[in-house]
Design a protein around this motif. Sequence first.
Motif, short mmCIF file in Angstrom:
data_model
loop_
_atom_site.label_atom_id
_atom_site.label_comp_id
_atom_site.label_asym_id
_atom_site.label_seq_id
_atom_site.Cartn_x
_atom_site.Cartn_y
_atom_site.Cartn_z
N HIS A 162 -29.69 -0.24 6.86
CA HIS A 162 -29.81 -0.95 6.13
C HIS A 162 -29.92 -2.31 7.85
O HIS A 162 -28.48 -1.22 9.07
CB HIS A 162 -28.67 -1.82 5.00
N PRO B 236 -33.24 7.22 1.65
CA PRO B 236 -32.87 5.50 1.13
C PRO B 236 -32.23 5.56 -0.24
O PRO B 236 -33.56 4.91 -1.08
CB PRO B 236 -33.47 5.33 2.01
N THR C 260 -29.63 4.48 -2.14
CA THR C 260 -29.76 3.06 -2.84
C THR C 260 -30.97 1.67 -2.67
O THR C 260 -30.51 1.03 -3.21
CB THR C 260 -28.49 2.03 -3.31
N GLU D 2 -24.47 3.12 3.72
CA GLU D 2 -25.76 2.31 4.19
C GLU D 2 -25.83 2.27 5.14
O GLU D 2 -27.16 1.84 5.20
CB GLU D 2 -24.78 0.71 3.44
N ASP E 96 -27.78 -5.02 8.24
CA ASP E 96 -26.53 -5.42 8.03
C ASP E 96 -25.97 -4.92 8.79
O ASP E 96 -25.31 -5.37 9.29
CB ASP E 96 -26.32 -5.34 6.99
N ASN F 227 -29.31 4.45 4.19
CA ASN F 227 -30.36 3.56 3.67
C ASN F 227 -31.01 3.07 4.92
O ASN F 227 -31.56 2.31 4.69
CB ASN F 227 -29.29 3.20 3.13
N LEU G 83 -18.89 4.68 2.44
CA LEU G 83 -19.86 3.14 1.72
C LEU G 83 -20.66 2.96 3.62
O LEU G 83 -21.36 2.31 3.82
CB LEU G 83 -18.81 2.51 1.32
#
Length: 181
Positions: free
Chosen positions: A136, A8, A10, A130, A138, A134, A126
């Motif tokens: 996330h 991950p 970022t 993300e 979200d 990563n 993106l």
Amino acid sequence: AVLLGMYPITALDVAVYVVNARNWVLYNANPLLVAPEAFPNDPYIHLAGEYVDKTSPYGPVWEALARIPVQMGVTDIAVGIIAMKVIALLAFVGMAWLIGWHSKQQNAGSAVSGATALAFFALNPLVLLEAVGNGHNDIWLVAQVTLGLVLWGRGKWAWATFALTQAALVKMSALIVMPLF
């Protein structure tokens, strides 16, 4: 699926998810009430980073989802991070399908197909980086908001409210869309 093994790059939020889930399952300490620093002997506490002395910034729905891999016996940090990414991948796939299906329903007979809408979302670098790379959480929030919007547009007010509430219980930032409704 290739991004599941990606470091991950970022953000290390995905490690915080694992640390909080471990604390809840292994030490019976709700991460919404107890910070990781309460367990200084945990081998992965240093991965909590800036959240080591803070309770979880995420909601109860997310913390309940995040504890599933640990309850299933995943206690190693590397496998735990991959498990959290799998959870994110499930939301990503569900949201991609929802976008494609909804676009197909809305644009029947149009040049814009469901596959086009699905591809614009699912192949967005993106989003891939993300959401899956990563890991996330979200993506769960956005998937629930998207589901709420689709349900709202179809006149399913109670189900839309439920989906939007679930989004806010994943992460408080979902509340920003509530005034729109």
